[in-house]
Structure formats: C-alpha cells, structure tokens
Write a protein that holds these residues in place. Structure first.
Motif, PDB file in Angstrom:
ATOM      1  N   ALA A  72      -1.875  30.048 -38.683  1.00  0.00           N
ATOM      2  CA  ALA A  72      -2.986  29.138 -38.425  1.00  0.00           C
ATOM      3  C   ALA A  72      -3.361  29.104 -36.946  1.00  0.00           C
ATOM      4  O   ALA A  72      -4.455  28.678 -36.589  1.00  0.00           O
ATOM      5  CB  ALA A  72      -2.631  27.737 -38.894  1.00  0.00           C
ATOM      6  N   GLY A  73      -2.471  29.568 -36.085  1.00  0.00           N
ATOM      7  CA  GLY A  73      -2.739  29.544 -34.649  1.00  0.00           C
ATOM      8  C   GLY A  73      -3.383  30.811 -34.135  1.00  0.00           C
ATOM      9  O   GLY A  73      -4.398  30.782 -33.442  1.00  0.00           O
ATOM     10  N   SER A  89       5.222  31.324 -35.035  1.00  0.00           N
ATOM     11  CA  SER A  89       6.195  31.096 -33.972  1.00  0.00           C
ATOM     12  C   SER A  89       6.039  29.693 -33.393  1.00  0.00           C
ATOM     13  O   SER A  89       5.050  28.998 -33.649  1.00  0.00           O
ATOM     14  CB  SER A  89       6.004  32.126 -32.861  1.00  0.00           C
ATOM     15  OG  SER A  89       4.733  31.956 -32.266  1.00  0.00           O
ATOM     16  N   GLU A  90       7.017  29.317 -32.591  1.00  0.00           N
ATOM     17  CA  GLU A  90       6.938  28.036 -31.886  1.00  0.00           C
ATOM     18  C   GLU A  90       5.761  28.031 -30.910  1.00  0.00           C
ATOM     19  O   GLU A  90       5.114  27.012 -30.703  1.00  0.00           O
ATOM     20  CB  GLU A  90       8.236  27.771 -31.125  1.00  0.00           C
ATOM     21  CG  GLU A  90       9.367  27.283 -31.997  1.00  0.00           C
ATOM     22  CD  GLU A  90       9.114  25.888 -32.524  1.00  0.00           C
ATOM     23  OE1 GLU A  90       8.659  25.014 -31.771  1.00  0.00           O
ATOM     24  OE2 GLU A  90       9.376  25.687 -33.718  1.00  0.00           O
ATOM     25  N   ARG A 126       2.962  25.106 -30.854  1.00  0.00           N
ATOM     26  CA  ARG A 126       2.712  24.272 -29.677  1.00  0.00           C
ATOM     27  C   ARG A 126       1.281  24.417 -29.177  1.00  0.00           C
ATOM     28  O   ARG A 126       0.665  23.437 -28.763  1.00  0.00           O
ATOM     29  CB  ARG A 126       3.680  24.643 -28.570  1.00  0.00           C
ATOM     30  CG  ARG A 126       5.080  24.193 -28.840  1.00  0.00           C
ATOM     31  CD  ARG A 126       5.979  24.501 -27.670  1.00  0.00           C
ATOM     32  NE  ARG A 126       7.366  24.279 -28.037  1.00  0.00           N
ATOM     33  CZ  ARG A 126       8.339  25.146 -27.813  1.00  0.00           C
ATOM     34  NH1 ARG A 126       8.088  26.268 -27.190  1.00  0.00           N
ATOM     35  NH2 ARG A 126       9.559  24.889 -28.202  1.00  0.00           N
ATOM     36  N   ALA A 127       0.746  25.631 -29.203  1.00  0.00           N
ATOM     37  CA  ALA A 127      -0.614  25.882 -28.724  1.00  0.00           C
ATOM     38  C   ALA A 127      -1.651  25.189 -29.606  1.00  0.00           C
ATOM     39  O   ALA A 127      -2.725  24.829 -29.127  1.00  0.00           O
ATOM     40  CB  ALA A 127      -0.897  27.367 -28.652  1.00  0.00           C
ATOM     41  N   SER A 128      -1.345  24.986 -30.876  1.00  0.00           N
ATOM     42  CA  SER A 128      -2.316  24.375 -31.780  1.00  0.00           C
ATOM     43  C   SER A 128      -2.492  22.883 -31.505  1.00  0.00           C
ATOM     44  O   SER A 128      -3.497  22.304 -31.871  1.00  0.00           O
ATOM     45  CB  SER A 128      -1.879  24.573 -33.219  1.00  0.00           C
ATOM     46  OG  SER A 128      -0.722  23.820 -33.497  1.00  0.00           O
TER      47      SER A 128
END
Length: 58
Positions: free
Chosen positions: A26-27, A49-50, A54-56
């Motif tokens: 989804a990111g 991934s993490e 986090r970026a989302s």
C-alpha cells in the motif's frame, strides 16, 4: 526409515517458493511475497516493510 523435517506450515500455507501468495504494498505499490513471520497475520499485512509502513503515516 527416513526422517522428515517438521514444519509449522498449515494447510493454508504453501510449501514451495514458487507457490507463495503475493500482495501489492500500500506504500510503494510493489509486489511482495508471503513470509513465515506473517503466517498468523497475513490477512492484515498491508506493507512490504517497516519503512513503507512508517512513510504512509506522514
């Protein structure tokens, strides 16, 4: 008698690398494959991934 390796695979989890299910992140919109650590929560996994997770949030 041959010994067989016991695994934690269930009837739903594939056993060969070519048969692993995939999803789209989804990111970053890239495809990623099933991993053993996601065996219990594969339905809830959305990010590869993490870093994408986090970026989302930004």
């Amino acid at each position: 008698m041959a010994r067989t390796k016991l695994t934690n695979a269930t009837a739903r989890t594939p056993r060969r690398k070519g048969q692993l299910p995939t999803k789209v992140c989804a990111g970053c919109s890239r495809p990623f494959e099933w991993r053993k650590k996601w065996a219990r929560c594969w339905d809830e996994v959305r990010y590869c991934s993490e870093r994408c997770r986090r970026a989302s949030r930004l």
